[in-house]
Scaffold this active site. Structure first.
Site, PDB file in Angstrom:
ATOM      1  N   LYS A  13      -2.580  -0.224 -43.092  1.00 44.45           N
ATOM      2  CA  LYS A  13      -1.436  -1.134 -41.701  1.00 44.45           C
ATOM      3  C   LYS A  13      -1.905  -3.070 -41.883  1.00 44.45           C
ATOM      4  CE  LYS A  13      -3.831   1.520 -38.500  1.00 44.45           C
ATOM      5  NZ  LYS A  13      -4.547   2.412 -40.075  1.00 44.45           N
ATOM      6  N   ARG A  88      -3.519   3.849 -31.007  1.00 36.26           N
ATOM      7  CA  ARG A  88      -4.164   5.169 -30.786  1.00 36.26           C
ATOM      8  C   ARG A  88      -3.480   6.420 -30.622  1.00 36.26           C
ATOM      9  NH1 ARG A  88      -7.655   1.692 -34.861  1.00 36.26           N
ATOM     10  NH2 ARG A  88      -8.220   3.099 -36.704  1.00 36.26           N
ATOM     11  N   ARG A 127     -12.388   0.939 -50.611  1.00 31.40           N
ATOM     12  CA  ARG A 127     -12.150  -0.711 -50.019  1.00 31.40           C
ATOM     13  C   ARG A 127     -13.704  -1.169 -49.501  1.00 31.40           C
ATOM     14  NH1 ARG A 127      -9.185  -0.221 -43.752  1.00 31.40           N
ATOM     15  NH2 ARG A 127     -10.735   1.483 -43.863  1.00 31.40           N
ATOM     16  N   ARG A 160     -17.268  -0.588 -45.177  1.00 32.51           N
ATOM     17  CA  ARG A 160     -17.916  -0.147 -44.168  1.00 32.51           C
ATOM     18  C   ARG A 160     -18.524   1.445 -44.153  1.00 32.51           C
ATOM     19  NH1 ARG A 160     -11.902  -1.173 -41.698  1.00 32.51           N
ATOM     20  NH2 ARG A 160     -12.425   0.241 -40.538  1.00 32.51           N
ATOM     21  N   ARG A 171     -12.466  10.797 -39.449  1.00 31.36           N
ATOM     22  CA  ARG A 171     -11.198  10.099 -38.972  1.00 31.36           C
ATOM     23  C   ARG A 171      -9.259  10.793 -38.914  1.00 31.36           C
ATOM     24  NH1 ARG A 171     -12.696   4.708 -41.249  1.00 31.36           N
ATOM     25  NH2 ARG A 171     -11.060   4.252 -39.771  1.00 31.36           N
TER      26      ARG A 171
HETATM   27  P1  ADP Z   1      -5.749   0.478 -42.582  1.00 25.79           P
HETATM   28  O1  ADP Z   1      -5.955  -0.978 -42.393  1.00 25.79           O
HETATM   29  O2  ADP Z   1      -4.561   1.347 -42.589  1.00 25.79           O
HETATM   30  O3  ADP Z   1      -7.250   1.454 -42.549  1.00 25.79           O
HETATM   31  P2  ADP Z   1      -6.468  -0.937 -45.556  1.00 25.79           P
HETATM   32  O4  ADP Z   1      -5.154  -2.290 -44.785  1.00 25.79           O
HETATM   33  O5  ADP Z   1      -7.532  -1.770 -44.388  1.00 25.79           O
HETATM   34  O6  ADP Z   1      -6.097   0.268 -44.488  1.00 25.79           O
HETATM   35  O7  ADP Z   1      -6.131  -0.472 -46.331  1.00 25.79           O
HETATM   36  C1  ADP Z   1      -6.970   0.326 -46.769  1.00 25.79           C
HETATM   37  C2  ADP Z   1      -7.248   0.487 -48.592  1.00 25.79           C
HETATM   38  O8  ADP Z   1      -6.453   0.551 -49.655  1.00 25.79           O
HETATM   39  C3  ADP Z   1      -7.673  -1.742 -48.769  1.00 25.79           C
HETATM   40  O9  ADP Z   1      -8.846  -1.562 -49.597  1.00 25.79           O
HETATM   41  C4  ADP Z   1      -6.212  -1.649 -49.562  1.00 25.79           C
HETATM   42  O10 ADP Z   1      -6.634  -3.380 -50.118  1.00 25.79           O
HETATM   43  C5  ADP Z   1      -5.697  -1.049 -50.053  1.00 25.79           C
HETATM   44  N1  ADP Z   1      -4.378  -0.412 -50.349  1.00 25.79           N
HETATM   45  C6  ADP Z   1      -3.507  -1.066 -48.947  1.00 25.79           C
HETATM   46  N2  ADP Z   1      -2.386  -1.296 -49.114  1.00 25.79           N
HETATM   47  C7  ADP Z   1      -2.091  -0.329 -50.582  1.00 25.79           C
HETATM   48  C8  ADP Z   1      -1.134  -0.272 -51.526  1.00 25.79           C
HETATM   49  N3  ADP Z   1      -0.120   0.120 -50.635  1.00 25.79           N
HETATM   50  N4  ADP Z   1      -1.262   0.264 -52.977  1.00 25.79           N
HETATM   51  C9  ADP Z   1      -2.583   1.223 -52.948  1.00 25.79           C
HETATM   52  N5  ADP Z   1      -4.208   0.599 -52.344  1.00 25.79           N
HETATM   53  C10 ADP Z   1      -4.096  -0.340 -50.609  1.00 25.79           C
HETATM   54  P1  AMP Z   2     -10.069   0.840 -38.270  1.00 23.40           P
HETATM   55  O1  AMP Z   2     -10.865  -0.802 -38.495  1.00 23.40           O
HETATM   56  O2  AMP Z   2      -8.487   0.681 -37.140  1.00 23.40           O
HETATM   57  O3  AMP Z   2      -9.825   1.359 -38.935  1.00 23.40           O
HETATM   58  O4  AMP Z   2     -10.841   1.135 -37.037  1.00 23.40           O
HETATM   59  C1  AMP Z   2     -12.067   1.150 -36.778  1.00 23.40           C
HETATM   60  C2  AMP Z   2     -12.609   2.026 -36.013  1.00 23.40           C
HETATM   61  O5  AMP Z   2     -12.169   1.642 -34.564  1.00 23.40           O
HETATM   62  C3  AMP Z   2     -11.769   3.261 -35.953  1.00 23.40           C
HETATM   63  O6  AMP Z   2     -11.752   4.594 -36.191  1.00 23.40           O
HETATM   64  C4  AMP Z   2     -12.189   3.787 -34.096  1.00 23.40           C
HETATM   65  O7  AMP Z   2     -13.316   4.228 -34.178  1.00 23.40           O
HETATM   66  C5  AMP Z   2     -12.490   3.030 -33.687  1.00 23.40           C
HETATM   67  N1  AMP Z   2     -10.724   2.073 -32.870  1.00 23.40           N
HETATM   68  C6  AMP Z   2     -10.218   1.045 -33.650  1.00 23.40           C
HETATM   69  N2  AMP Z   2      -9.522   1.261 -33.300  1.00 23.40           N
HETATM   70  C7  AMP Z   2      -9.026   1.429 -31.701  1.00 23.40           C
HETATM   71  C8  AMP Z   2      -8.455   2.442 -31.125  1.00 23.40           C
HETATM   72  N3  AMP Z   2      -7.405   1.256 -31.067  1.00 23.40           N
HETATM   73  N4  AMP Z   2      -9.146   3.030 -30.145  1.00 23.40           N
HETATM   74  C9  AMP Z   2      -9.925   3.545 -30.277  1.00 23.40           C
HETATM   75  N5  AMP Z   2     -11.011   3.653 -31.341  1.00 23.40           N
HETATM   76  C10 AMP Z   2     -10.334   2.831 -31.577  1.00 23.40           C
END
Ligand code: ADP
Ligand code: AMP
Length: 214
Positions: A13, A88, A127, A160, A171
């Site tokens: 995302k 969420r 990541r 992280r 999660r």
């Molecule tokens: P989210 O925001 O949904 O938690 P991220 O955008 O941070 O996810 O992506 C999670 C991990 O996967 C990151 O390390 C990112 O670089 C990697 N990633 C994102 N999109 C892809 C893809 N299409 N193919 C492979 N790896 C990806």
């Molecule tokens: P993210 O960076 O989107 O993966 O979010 C990391 C963490 O932040 C999540 O696992 C939740 O603990 C908290 N968080 C982020 N967005 C929300 C939301 N909209 N509602 C509740 N918790 C959130």
């Protein structure tokens, strides 16, 4: 243009939201990034959020909804935004729908980045995040030029705390219970679009551009 990114943690995302923000010149708003900035800054909000985040749980709606509403009320949001990680929960989605309806507005697109659970653990363990500027890398799929260092701001990259495998499992459970129902919520609102998030990043983005238009 008001866009919501849906999908499991690690589905991509944030990666896609950053590209959307750049192409369509709208702010990228990540509630996770806002919480992490507050944790880094040692604010009261950050301290409250951290206890939930470290356990892989959602931060309570009472905290999250107000914070997001303040953010989308700021001036740079006048022409829209891409929300990453919000809503969420169903109450979060309902609050957003209501707040927008009061201004005669609505969400234009809810893009679900679909990735099965099997791929998620690998994505999350690889990541690496920059706590300085919020950039995200992957050690295999999107590595920085210099290992462990952010290309954009030069700060050190970290795994992280909530990306450790035991927390990722929790999660994912939380996602299936509380967030996945939003797919039907936005399908009913007739704004849902689905993309196959298992493709390479650029292919996922191409599909998104087809949905949003050039
Ligand atoms: P989210 O925001 O949904 O938690 P991220 O955008 O941070 O996810 O992506 C999670 C991990 O996967 C990151 O390390 C990112 O670089 C990697 N990633 C994102 N999109 C892809 C893809 N299409 N193919 C492979 N790896 C990806
Ligand atoms: P993210 O960076 O989107 O993966 O979010 C990391 C963490 O932040 C999540 O696992 C939740 O603990 C908290 N968080 C982020 N967005 C929300 C939301 N909209 N509602 C509740 N918790 C959130």
């Amino acid at each position: 243009m008001k866009i919501i990114m849906l999908g499991a943690p690690g589905a991509g995302k944030g990666t896609q939201a950053k590209k959307i923000a750049e192409k369509y010149q709208i702010p990228h708003i990540s509630t996770g990034d806002i919480f992490r900035a507050n944790i880094k800054g040692g604010t009261e909000l950050g301290m409250k959020a951290k206890t939930f985040m470290d356990q892989g749980m959602l931060v309570p709606d009472e905290i999250t909804i107000g914070m997001l509403m303040d953010r989308i009320g700021q001036e740079d949001c006048i022409n829209g935004y891409v929300l990453d990680g919000f809503p969420r929960t169903i109450p979060q989605a309902e609050s957003l729908t209501k707040a927008l309806a009061e201004r005669g507005e609505k969400v234009d697109y809810a893009i679900n980045v679909d990735v099965p659970d099997e791929n998620i653990i690998n994505r999350m363990s690889g990541r690496r995040a920059c706590l300085g500027c919020g950039a995200t890398y992957h050690i295999t799929f999107n590595p920085p030029v210099k290992e462990g260092i952010c290309d954009t701001c030069g700060q050190e990259l970290v795994l992280r705390d909530d990306d450790k495998p035991e927390t990722v499992k929790k999660r994912l459970d939380v996602y299936h219970q509380q967030t996945q129902p939003l797919i039907d919520y936005y399908k009913n609102a007739e704004v849902l679009a689905e993309v196959d998030g298992t493709q390479p990043m650029d292919a996922v983005f191409q599909d998104i551009v087809e949905i949003l238009g050039e």
